[in-house]
Design a protein around this motif. Structure first.
Motif, mmCIF file in Angstrom:
data_model
loop_
_atom_site.group_PDB
_atom_site.id
_atom_site.type_symbol
_atom_site.label_atom_id
_atom_site.label_comp_id
_atom_site.label_asym_id
_atom_site.label_seq_id
_atom_site.Cartn_x
_atom_site.Cartn_y
_atom_site.Cartn_z
ATOM 1 N N ALA A 141 -6.059 -0.752 5.818
ATOM 2 C CA ALA A 141 -5.322 -0.186 6.946
ATOM 3 C C ALA A 141 -3.995 -0.922 7.049
ATOM 4 C CB ALA A 141 -6.117 -0.329 8.239
ATOM 5 N N ALA A 142 -2.896 -0.163 6.981
ATOM 6 C CA ALA A 142 -1.563 -0.768 6.983
ATOM 7 C C ALA A 142 -0.537 0.321 7.244
ATOM 8 C CB ALA A 142 -1.283 -1.432 5.634
ATOM 9 N N PRO A 143 0.689 -0.056 7.592
ATOM 10 C CA PRO A 143 1.752 0.940 7.693
ATOM 11 C C PRO A 143 2.105 1.495 6.313
ATOM 12 C CG PRO A 143 2.382 -1.135 8.743
ATOM 13 C CD PRO A 143 1.157 -1.411 7.941
ATOM 14 N N ALA A 144 2.473 2.750 6.257
ATOM 15 C CA ALA A 144 2.904 3.369 4.996
ATOM 16 C C ALA A 144 4.396 3.069 4.808
ATOM 17 C CB ALA A 144 2.638 4.861 5.018
ATOM 18 N N ASP A 145 4.719 1.786 4.556
ATOM 19 C CA ASP A 145 6.124 1.368 4.508
ATOM 20 C C ASP A 145 6.579 0.935 3.125
ATOM 21 O OD1 ASP A 145 4.720 -0.996 4.334
ATOM 22 O OD2 ASP A 145 5.707 -1.994 6.012
ATOM 23 N N ASN A 146 5.766 1.192 2.102
ATOM 24 C CA ASN A 146 6.146 0.849 0.736
ATOM 25 C C ASN A 146 5.504 1.877 -0.194
ATOM 26 O OD1 ASN A 146 6.348 -0.261 -1.900
ATOM 27 N ND2 ASN A 146 6.454 -2.329 -1.084
ATOM 28 N N ASP A 147 6.294 2.841 -0.622
ATOM 29 C CA ASP A 147 5.757 3.957 -1.410
ATOM 30 C C ASP A 147 5.109 3.493 -2.702
ATOM 31 O OD1 ASP A 147 6.603 5.755 0.484
ATOM 32 O OD2 ASP A 147 8.441 6.308 -0.570
ATOM 33 N N SER A 148 5.720 2.510 -3.381
ATOM 34 C CA SER A 148 5.190 2.088 -4.674
ATOM 35 C C SER A 148 3.815 1.453 -4.533
ATOM 36 C CB SER A 148 6.164 1.131 -5.372
ATOM 37 O OG SER A 148 6.407 -0.016 -4.582
ATOM 38 N N VAL A 149 3.629 0.608 -3.521
ATOM 39 C CA VAL A 149 2.321 -0.021 -3.312
ATOM 40 C C VAL A 149 1.306 1.007 -2.831
ATOM 41 C CG1 VAL A 149 1.054 -1.730 -1.958
ATOM 42 C CG2 VAL A 149 3.285 -2.301 -2.911
ATOM 43 N N GLN A 150 1.730 1.916 -1.959
ATOM 44 C CA GLN A 150 0.809 2.947 -1.476
ATOM 45 C C GLN A 150 0.332 3.839 -2.628
ATOM 46 O OE1 GLN A 150 2.186 5.140 1.924
ATOM 47 N NE2 GLN A 150 0.476 6.570 1.864
ATOM 48 N N ARG A 151 1.225 4.139 -3.554
ATOM 49 C CA ARG A 151 0.817 4.951 -4.712
ATOM 50 C C ARG A 151 -0.221 4.218 -5.553
ATOM 51 N NH1 ARG A 151 6.352 6.531 -4.855
ATOM 52 N NH2 ARG A 151 6.825 4.887 -6.369
ATOM 53 N N ILE A 152 -0.064 2.897 -5.691
ATOM 54 C CA ILE A 152 -1.057 2.118 -6.439
ATOM 55 C C ILE A 152 -2.409 2.182 -5.743
ATOM 56 C CG2 ILE A 152 -1.709 -0.221 -7.131
ATOM 57 C CD1 ILE A 152 1.311 -0.795 -7.505
ATOM 58 N N ILE A 153 -2.408 1.984 -4.425
ATOM 59 C CA ILE A 153 -3.664 2.043 -3.658
ATOM 60 C C ILE A 153 -4.349 3.385 -3.852
ATOM 61 C CG2 ILE A 153 -4.623 2.067 -1.318
ATOM 62 C CD1 ILE A 153 -2.368 0.085 -0.552
ATOM 63 N N GLU A 154 -3.587 4.460 -3.728
ATOM 64 C CA GLU A 154 -4.160 5.798 -3.845
ATOM 65 C C GLU A 154 -4.589 6.108 -5.269
ATOM 66 O OE1 GLU A 154 -0.976 8.035 -2.163
ATOM 67 O OE2 GLU A 154 -1.603 7.652 -0.077
ATOM 68 N N SER A 155 -3.824 5.614 -6.262
ATOM 69 C CA SER A 155 -4.197 5.867 -7.661
ATOM 70 C C SER A 155 -5.490 5.168 -8.036
ATOM 71 C CB SER A 155 -3.069 5.424 -8.598
ATOM 72 O OG SER A 155 -2.972 4.004 -8.651
ATOM 73 N N GLU A 156 -5.803 4.066 -7.342
ATOM 74 C CA GLU A 156 -7.038 3.343 -7.624
ATOM 75 C C GLU A 156 -8.178 3.777 -6.709
ATOM 76 O OE1 GLU A 156 -6.380 -0.867 -7.861
ATOM 77 O OE2 GLU A 156 -4.574 -0.642 -9.086
ATOM 78 N N ALA A 157 -7.933 4.854 -5.943
ATOM 79 C CA ALA A 157 -8.952 5.457 -5.073
ATOM 80 C C ALA A 157 -9.492 4.471 -4.041
ATOM 81 C CB ALA A 157 -10.097 6.033 -5.914
ATOM 82 N N ILE A 158 -8.607 3.588 -3.544
ATOM 83 C CA ILE A 158 -8.973 2.721 -2.428
ATOM 84 C C ILE A 158 -8.639 3.479 -1.148
ATOM 85 C CG2 ILE A 158 -8.549 0.523 -1.259
ATOM 86 C CD1 ILE A 158 -7.593 -0.600 -3.956
#
Length: 383
Positions: free
Chosen positions: A41-58
């Motif tokens: 749970a975090a702000p969606a304030d960094n697209d590159s890190v958010q994409r990594i999280i989503e790509s790893e299905a976290i």
């Protein structure tokens, strides 16, 4: 909770920018590898890190960790920390831990909350009233904290100086990173690519840093120190990788010192980890640290490190053995960089010592295993 039961941890962090978010990613990956479940749970304030999280299905929950209206914020966080299935809530950093524990005061049946203290900052606040207010808040929120994880012994010492009542629930778990498996050919390609992008001559000596550009990191002192360095044959360049609120001011300082043409700013880079391959010397000029990930990342890349002799960093670096420690001033940083440049024949030994220390003490697997031990202890006290 039985010791063979899988865990399900909700990690809360105040921003996807910076070292705390990288720490959460490293920890989540290793916990999942060991059979446990994680969500962030975090702000969606960094697209590159958010994409990594989503790509790893976290599983990712977008939530702002800020000082918006008290009841709205605590109600929103309460809805997250009471979601069914979580065995632990793990807050990273002071802001996330503050709001998460306030929310937990209204949710007595919520899972145990663990707070990772990446650095206990209040002793460095210039305003005495602010220091007292944060110390009081920590005392008030102590009952909501099942365990404190301090990333270094120095952080633990600072926390307990302000909050001695936390002694029985305070643990040291040093930061760890996954070791990169990068071929020599790839490292050479990264080095060439970065130097070509920023027009750095092949024979130049490149000093670099990777940091958020804000006052704690001391980048202004690094620029002043760089401007005072004496060139000894090879031209010198400074590459500053990162972004932050002080960027414009720092660029103006570089111009003012006369080093502007050789002091290069990259801004935010999703590929910042590859920059270490381009550096001849990595410098961390922070005013204070918890236990800096950037030093570990530089070691992993095989880059020699110079850093200020401050809390957290001095626990990592043995002066003259795994890197160079600098007096906590612009003059000290300049002197240490000059010493490093004059000791390049020692770089292979320093690299090998640093790699050995990294493998033995600061791997992600070791960090996750010790964190799991804290989770188990916290669950036992909470039962």
């Amino acid at each position: 909770m039985p010791f063979d039961e899988s865990l399900h941890i909700l990690h809360i962090v105040a921003s996807l920018r910076g070292g705390a978010a990288q720490h959460v990613l490293h920890l989540c990956r290793e916990l999942r590898r060991q059979g446990h479940a994680c969500a962030i749970a975090a702000p969606a304030d960094n697209d590159s890190v958010q994409r990594i999280i989503e790509s790893e299905a976290i599983p990712f929950h977008d939530i702002a960790i800020d000082s918006s209206w008290f009841w709205k914020k605590t109600a929103e966080l309460k809805s997250f920390i009471t979601m069914p299935g979580f065995t632990h809530i793990h807050a990273h950093g002071m802001r996330a831990a503050f709001w998460a524990r306030l929310a937990r005061m209204t949710a007595p049946l919520a899972p145990p909350l663990i707070y990772t203290v990446h650095g206990y900052h209040p002793p460095h606040y210039p305003n005495a009233a602010s220091r007292l207010a944060v110390h009081f808040a920590e005392w008030l929120l102590l009952p909501q904290t099942a365990a404190y994880i301090c990333v270094s012994c120095g952080v633990k010492e600072s926390l307990l100086h302000a909050l001695p009542q936390a002694e029985d629930r305070c643990f040291v778990v040093e930061n760890g990173i996954p070791l990169r498996e990068t071929s020599l050919e790839r490292k050479e390609e990264d080095r060439r690519r970065w130097r070509e992008e920023f027009s750095i001559p092949p024979g130049a000596f490149l000093i670099g840093t990777v940091a958020r550009l804000q006052w704690q990191k001391g980048i202004g002192r690094l620029i002043q120190a760089f401007a005072q360095l004496e060139e000894s044959g090879s031209p010198l360049y400074l590459l500053i990788v990162g972004d932050g609120p002080d960027r414009i001011e720092l660029m103006q300082l570089a111009d003012k010192t006369g080093a502007g043409a050789r002091c290069l700013f990259t801004g935010h880079r999703a590929d910042a980890a590859e920059a270490y391959d381009a550096f001849d010397l990595f410098v961390l000029p922070s005013l204070w640290e918890g236990l800096p990930l950037t030093v570990l990342e530089a070691w992993d890349a095989g880059t020699v490190v110079t850093a200020t002799d401050v809390l957290g960093t001095r626990e990592l670096i043995e002066n003259g053995v795994t890197g160079f420690l600098a007096h906590n001033s612009a003059e000290g940083i300049c002197s240490a960089m000059q010493r490093a440049m004059q000791s390049q024949q020692e770089f292979p030994r320093l690299r090998e010592n640093a790699k050995r220390t990294l493998r033995e003490q600061y791997g992600a697997e070791r960090m996750a295993q010790r964190t799991i031990e804290v989770y188990r202890l916290a669950a036992g006290k909470h039962a």
